[in-house]
Design a protein around this motif. Structure first.
Motif, PDB file in Angstrom:
ATOM      1  N   LEU A  33       0.832  -1.201   0.000  1.00 19.93           N
ATOM      2  CA  LEU A  33       0.000   0.000   0.000  1.00 19.93           C
ATOM      3  C   LEU A  33       0.867   1.251   0.000  1.00 19.93           C
ATOM      4  CD1 LEU A  33      -2.664   1.562   0.301  1.00 19.93           C
ATOM      5  CD2 LEU A  33      -2.590   1.070   2.748  1.00 19.93           C
ATOM      6  N   ARG A  34       1.901   1.273   0.845  1.00 26.31           N
ATOM      7  CA  ARG A  34       2.765   2.452   0.941  1.00 26.31           C
ATOM      8  C   ARG A  34       3.523   2.720  -0.360  1.00 26.31           C
ATOM      9  NH1 ARG A  34       2.576   5.058   5.382  1.00 26.31           N
ATOM     10  NH2 ARG A  34       2.311   4.102   7.448  1.00 26.31           N
ATOM     11  N   LYS A  35       3.843   1.655  -1.082  1.00 25.51           N
ATOM     12  CA  LYS A  35       4.598   1.797  -2.330  1.00 25.51           C
ATOM     13  C   LYS A  35       3.719   2.239  -3.497  1.00 25.51           C
ATOM     14  CE  LYS A  35       8.091  -1.694  -1.210  1.00 25.51           C
ATOM     15  NZ  LYS A  35       8.501  -3.096  -1.472  1.00 25.51           N
ATOM     16  N   ASN A  36       2.400   2.127  -3.336  1.00 28.42           N
ATOM     17  CA  ASN A  36       1.502   2.481  -4.424  1.00 28.42           C
ATOM     18  C   ASN A  36       1.642   3.959  -4.777  1.00 28.42           C
ATOM     19  OD1 ASN A  36      -1.204   3.288  -5.738  1.00 28.42           O
ATOM     20  ND2 ASN A  36      -1.285   1.051  -5.706  1.00 28.42           N
ATOM     21  N   GLU A  37       1.679   4.248  -6.058  1.00 25.21           N
ATOM     22  CA  GLU A  37       1.897   5.630  -6.515  1.00 25.21           C
ATOM     23  C   GLU A  37       0.803   6.584  -6.029  1.00 25.21           C
ATOM     24  OE1 GLU A  37      -0.108   4.936 -10.949  1.00 25.21           O
ATOM     25  OE2 GLU A  37       2.068   5.045 -10.726  1.00 25.21           O
ATOM     26  N   ARG A  38      -0.397   6.039  -5.746  1.00 28.10           N
ATOM     27  CA  ARG A  38      -1.489   6.897  -5.290  1.00 28.10           C
ATOM     28  C   ARG A  38      -1.397   7.203  -3.790  1.00 28.10           C
ATOM     29  NH1 ARG A  38      -3.567   2.965  -8.501  1.00 28.10           N
ATOM     30  NH2 ARG A  38      -4.477   3.567 -10.488  1.00 28.10           N
ATOM     31  N   ALA A  39      -0.442   6.534  -3.097  1.00 26.48           N
ATOM     32  CA  ALA A  39      -0.323   6.710  -1.642  1.00 26.48           C
ATOM     33  C   ALA A  39       0.591   7.875  -1.265  1.00 26.48           C
ATOM     34  CB  ALA A  39       0.186   5.420  -1.003  1.00 26.48           C
ATOM     35  N   GLY A  40       1.132   8.565  -2.246  1.00 23.53           N
ATOM     36  CA  GLY A  40       2.019   9.704  -1.966  1.00 23.53           C
ATOM     37  C   GLY A  40       1.316  10.776  -1.156  1.00 23.53           C
ATOM     38  N   GLY A  41       1.945  11.192  -0.050  1.00 28.45           N
ATOM     39  CA  GLY A  41       1.388  12.254   0.785  1.00 28.45           C
ATOM     40  C   GLY A  41       0.272  11.807   1.704  1.00 28.45           C
ATOM     41  N   ILE A  42      -0.047  10.522   1.683  1.00 26.01           N
ATOM     42  CA  ILE A  42      -1.115  10.009   2.547  1.00 26.01           C
ATOM     43  C   ILE A  42      -0.507   9.455   3.832  1.00 26.01           C
ATOM     44  CG2 ILE A  42      -2.871   8.196   2.766  1.00 26.01           C
ATOM     45  CD1 ILE A  42      -3.481   8.589  -0.189  1.00 26.01           C
ATOM     46  N   ASP A  43      -1.056   9.864   4.956  1.00 25.24           N
ATOM     47  CA  ASP A  43      -0.534   9.443   6.258  1.00 25.24           C
ATOM     48  C   ASP A  43      -1.588   8.610   6.975  1.00 25.24           C
ATOM     49  OD1 ASP A  43       1.234   9.357   8.452  1.00 25.24           O
ATOM     50  OD2 ASP A  43       0.139  10.979   9.425  1.00 25.24           O
ATOM     51  N   PHE A  44      -1.243   7.376   7.303  1.00 24.89           N
ATOM     52  CA  PHE A  44      -2.184   6.527   8.039  1.00 24.89           C
ATOM     53  C   PHE A  44      -1.425   5.733   9.104  1.00 24.89           C
ATOM     54  CE2 PHE A  44      -0.934   4.228   4.169  1.00 24.89           C
ATOM     55  CZ  PHE A  44      -0.438   3.047   4.692  1.00 24.89           C
ATOM     56  N   GLY A  51     -11.808   0.288  -3.892  1.00 13.47           N
ATOM     57  CA  GLY A  51     -10.590   0.915  -4.385  1.00 13.47           C
ATOM     58  C   GLY A  51      -9.792   0.131  -5.401  1.00 13.47           C
ATOM     59  N   GLU A  52      -8.574   0.599  -5.548  1.00 11.90           N
ATOM     60  CA  GLU A  52      -7.666   0.085  -6.557  1.00 11.90           C
ATOM     61  C   GLU A  52      -7.106  -1.283  -6.177  1.00 11.90           C
ATOM     62  OE1 GLU A  52      -7.352   4.529  -5.779  1.00 11.90           O
ATOM     63  OE2 GLU A  52      -7.320   2.712  -4.587  1.00 11.90           O
ATOM     64  N   VAL A  53      -6.727  -2.053  -7.199  1.00 12.12           N
ATOM     65  CA  VAL A  53      -5.952  -3.276  -6.951  1.00 12.12           C
ATOM     66  C   VAL A  53      -4.539  -2.823  -6.596  1.00 12.12           C
ATOM     67  CG1 VAL A  53      -4.980  -5.362  -7.988  1.00 12.12           C
ATOM     68  CG2 VAL A  53      -7.335  -4.697  -8.514  1.00 12.12           C
ATOM     69  N   LEU A  54      -4.095  -3.138  -5.386  1.00  8.89           N
ATOM     70  CA  LEU A  54      -2.801  -2.634  -4.911  1.00  8.89           C
ATOM     71  C   LEU A  54      -1.628  -3.418  -5.482  1.00  8.89           C
ATOM     72  CD1 LEU A  54      -3.706  -1.971  -1.170  1.00  8.89           C
ATOM     73  CD2 LEU A  54      -3.860  -0.429  -3.124  1.00  8.89           C
ATOM     74  N   SER A  55      -1.817  -4.712  -5.668  1.00 13.10           N
ATOM     75  CA  SER A  55      -0.777  -5.515  -6.318  1.00 13.10           C
ATOM     76  C   SER A  55      -1.370  -6.833  -6.780  1.00 13.10           C
ATOM     77  CB  SER A  55       0.401  -5.772  -5.379  1.00 13.10           C
ATOM     78  OG  SER A  55       0.059  -6.708  -4.384  1.00 13.10           O
ATOM     79  N   VAL A  56      -0.683  -7.452  -7.714  1.00 12.71           N
ATOM     80  CA  VAL A  56      -1.080  -8.766  -8.229  1.00 12.71           C
ATOM     81  C   VAL A  56      -0.016  -9.744  -7.758  1.00 12.71           C
ATOM     82  CG1 VAL A  56      -1.522 -10.116 -10.312  1.00 12.71           C
ATOM     83  CG2 VAL A  56      -2.188  -7.713 -10.228  1.00 12.71           C
ATOM     84  N   GLU A  57      -0.431 -10.804  -7.058  1.00 16.18           N
ATOM     85  CA  GLU A  57       0.533 -11.698  -6.432  1.00 16.18           C
ATOM     86  C   GLU A  57       0.212 -13.166  -6.724  1.00 16.18           C
ATOM     87  OE1 GLU A  57       0.980 -10.809  -2.287  1.00 16.18           O
ATOM     88  OE2 GLU A  57       1.103  -8.645  -2.629  1.00 16.18           O
TER      89      GLU A  57
END
Length: 300
Positions: free
Chosen positions: A160-171, A218-224
């Motif tokens: 989740l943290r590596k996702n490009e849409r997670a920039g600037g998001i703090d959780f 939401g988005e698919v965060l990764s395919v594994e």
């Protein structure tokens, strides 16, 4: 001096023999008349019914593999011993010989491939976000300032943290000891979201008291790629396991098991997960392989 050299040489040969034996799983199984299967307590693909009973999609696949191992070894009987594993200890327990066949829900990635081997992929997972239906959270952007739960020993929050849409998001991160514990964090309101494999999220929602109270967003965060884990450097054992999975794909058994576990009511609550077979999983079955997660990411 010569005696010392001889002693060292004998010790080295003995160690080499022990190593070879440790990595000859078929010989180990034949000698003991038993195989130890790694099972999960609360995974979407392997879980307990209580009283030492286990079930699930991967459990059924492994039951078929074990029958093929028994046939391959010409054994009249083969005992299956169950060893519960967690996200934290599953790799070490395969490495040290405690578990012969890990049938939980493990992602095949390059890091783990340094320590263990994987059979051909049985299922391609999508990491998603589960929330309460009335939460107002619809994707990554809505997680700012929220508490996100995941399971100790998994890679979902890093993903989740590596996702490009997670920039600037703090959780804030909160960890459950297993998947049911993580879901409880969401269910009880201690977490606003649970990030995990889609099958695990769907399974926990289906088994909850009020499935309609939750949704996957939401988005698919990764395919594994998810695969059965075995010891490294044991090509003979890997071939038997791979051949069994390929046969189950070819004869339609894997497709039947998918229908059984994801499209029909399942025990113990007789609820339906409603997870259709994805195009990615269909592709993995059409061309069986043991490629790690990083190869899938490179194709995006």
């Amino acid at each position: 001096m010569n005696k010392q050299v001889l002693a060292l040489a004998i010790a080295a040969l003995a160690a080499g023999g022990a190593f070879a034996q440790a990595n000859d799983t078929l010989a180990k199984i034949k000698a003991s008349g038993s195989i130890t299967e790694g099972v999960r307590e609360s995974s979407g693909l392997s879980y307990t019914l209580g009283n030492g009973q286990y079930t699930g999609f991967h459990y059924d696949i492994c039951a078929n593999i074990i029958k093929d191992i028994q046939k391959n070894l010409g054994l009249a009987k083969l005992e299956t011993k169950y060893q519960p594993v967690t996200s934290q200890n599953r790799v070490p327990l395969v490495q040290n010989g405690t578990v012969d066949l890990e049938c939980g829900s493990t992602t095949n990635n390059a890091t783990r491939q340094k320590d263990v081997s994987f059979a051909v992929t049985t299922y391609v997972e999508e990491v998603r976000i589960a929330v309460k239906a009335n939460s107002g959270i619809n994707g990554i952007k809505d997680l700012n300032g929220k508490t996100v739960a995941t399971t100790t020993g998994t890679t979902s929050v890093q993903t989740l943290r590596k996702n490009e849409r997670a920039g600037g998001i703090d959780f804030k991160e909160l960890y459950g000891k297993d998947h049911s514990d993580s879901f409880l964090l969401l269910e009880s309101g201690r977490a606003d979201a649970f990030v995990m494999d889609g099958s695990i999220l769907a399974s926990n929602i289906a088994k909850s008291k009020s499935p309609a109270d939750f949704k996957i967003v939401g988005e698919v965060l990764s395919v594994e790629p998810i695969a059965i884990m075995i010891r490294k450097d044991d090509p003979a054992f890997k071939k038997v396991v791979d051949d069994s999975i390929k046969a189950q794909i070819k004869n339609g058994e894997l497709a039947k098991l998918w229908d059984k576990w994801f499209l029909k009511p399942i025990p113990p609550a007789n609820v339906t997960v409603n997870l259709p077979l994805s195009d990615a999983t269909k592709a993995a079955w059409a061309n069986p392989n043991d490629k790690p997660m990083e190869d899938y990411a490179a194709k995006k």
